[in-house]
Enzyme design. Structure first.
Site, PDB file in Angstrom:
ATOM      1  N   ALA A   1    -108.655 -14.177  40.133  1.00  0.00           N
ATOM      2  CA  ALA A   1    -107.995 -13.368  39.105  1.00  0.00           C
ATOM      3  C   ALA A   1    -107.167 -12.240  39.717  1.00  0.00           C
ATOM      4  CB  ALA A   1    -109.032 -12.824  38.135  1.00  0.00           C
ATOM      5  N   ALA A   2    -107.698 -11.555  40.723  1.00  0.00           N
ATOM      6  CA  ALA A   2    -106.977 -10.436  41.335  1.00  0.00           C
ATOM      7  C   ALA A   2    -105.720 -10.909  42.065  1.00  0.00           C
ATOM      8  CB  ALA A   2    -107.891  -9.676  42.292  1.00  0.00           C
TER       9      ALA A   2
ATOM     10  N   ARG B   1     -92.801 -10.263  38.251  1.00  0.00           N
ATOM     11  CA  ARG B   1     -92.142  -9.462  37.218  1.00  0.00           C
ATOM     12  C   ARG B   1     -91.243  -8.399  37.843  1.00  0.00           C
ATOM     13  NH1 ARG B   1     -97.215 -10.129  34.954  1.00  0.00           N
ATOM     14  NH2 ARG B   1     -97.957  -8.093  35.629  1.00  0.00           N
TER      15      ARG B   1
ATOM     16  N   GLU C   1    -104.973 -20.344  48.626  1.00  0.00           N
ATOM     17  CA  GLU C   1    -106.296 -20.367  47.999  1.00  0.00           C
ATOM     18  C   GLU C   1    -107.142 -21.439  48.676  1.00  0.00           C
ATOM     19  OE1 GLU C   1    -109.704 -20.193  46.215  1.00  0.00           O
ATOM     20  OE2 GLU C   1    -108.208 -18.617  45.999  1.00  0.00           O
ATOM     21  N   ALA C   2    -108.328 -21.050  49.131  1.00  0.00           N
ATOM     22  CA  ALA C   2    -109.206 -21.959  49.875  1.00  0.00           C
ATOM     23  C   ALA C   2    -109.837 -23.033  48.987  1.00  0.00           C
ATOM     24  CB  ALA C   2    -110.297 -21.166  50.593  1.00  0.00           C
TER      25      ALA C   2
ATOM     26  N   CYS D   1    -116.562 -12.758  37.969  1.00  0.00           N
ATOM     27  CA  CYS D   1    -117.600 -12.089  37.191  1.00  0.00           C
ATOM     28  C   CYS D   1    -118.312 -13.063  36.255  1.00  0.00           C
ATOM     29  CB  CYS D   1    -117.016 -10.919  36.412  1.00  0.00           C
ATOM     30  SG  CYS D   1    -115.675 -11.393  35.317  1.00  0.00           S
TER      31      CYS D   1
ATOM     32  N   ARG E   1     -94.467 -19.270  36.374  1.00  0.00           N
ATOM     33  CA  ARG E   1     -94.266 -18.038  37.143  1.00  0.00           C
ATOM     34  C   ARG E   1     -93.598 -18.283  38.494  1.00  0.00           C
ATOM     35  NH1 ARG E   1     -99.400 -14.759  35.153  1.00  0.00           N
ATOM     36  NH2 ARG E   1     -98.826 -14.799  32.961  1.00  0.00           N
TER      37      ARG E   1
ATOM     38  N   VAL F   1    -107.380 -19.567  55.088  1.00  0.00           N
ATOM     39  CA  VAL F   1    -106.767 -18.653  56.052  1.00  0.00           C
ATOM     40  C   VAL F   1    -107.693 -18.516  57.251  1.00  0.00           C
ATOM     41  CG1 VAL F   1    -106.016 -16.278  56.447  1.00  0.00           C
ATOM     42  CG2 VAL F   1    -105.431 -17.437  54.309  1.00  0.00           C
TER      43      VAL F   1
END
Length: 111
Positions: A11-12, A22, A33-34, A43, A71, A81
């Site tokens: 999410a972050a 934007r 993303e792993a 959460c 997007r 990474v």
């Protein structure tokens, strides 16, 4: 063209990538993303583990295709990474059994 690399598609990370889009519609944005999921809410994992959420994919806000298409984010899934070199503006990662290196002008680590 300037490139932003975001490490972490949770999410972050996706919020950071979306905010950057934007601010600068021309910026090249690559998200590493792993896992095979993006925009998941960490959460919510205790609810999944407790059985209150039946399927893990219910924790995903939007499918990966949404971010790629709407997007214009370059999502690189299953990209683990392995090294960050902020002084040289490079990130190394492993994807599909291959090692790759990517240069960047700006970096967000949201892992």
């Amino acid at each position: 063209m300037r490139r932003l690399v975001v490490v972490g598609g949770g999410a972050a990370g996706m919020s950071a990538a979306s905010a950057a889009r934007r601010v600068d519609p021309t910026l090249e944005i690559v998200v590493l993303e792993a896992t095979g999921y993006v925009a998941y809410g960490l959460c919510g994992i205790p609810y999944y583990l407790a059985g209150l959420v039946e399927r893990a994919d219910e924790l995903v806000a939007h499918p990966a295709a949404y971010f790629a298409e709407r997007r214009r984010l370059d999502l690189r899934m299953h990209a683990e990474v392995t090294d960050l070199d902020p002084d040289r503006g490079r990130v190394s990662y492993r994807q599909a059994g291959r090692r790759r290196t990517l240069g960047f002008d700006a970096l967000v680590v949201a892992a």
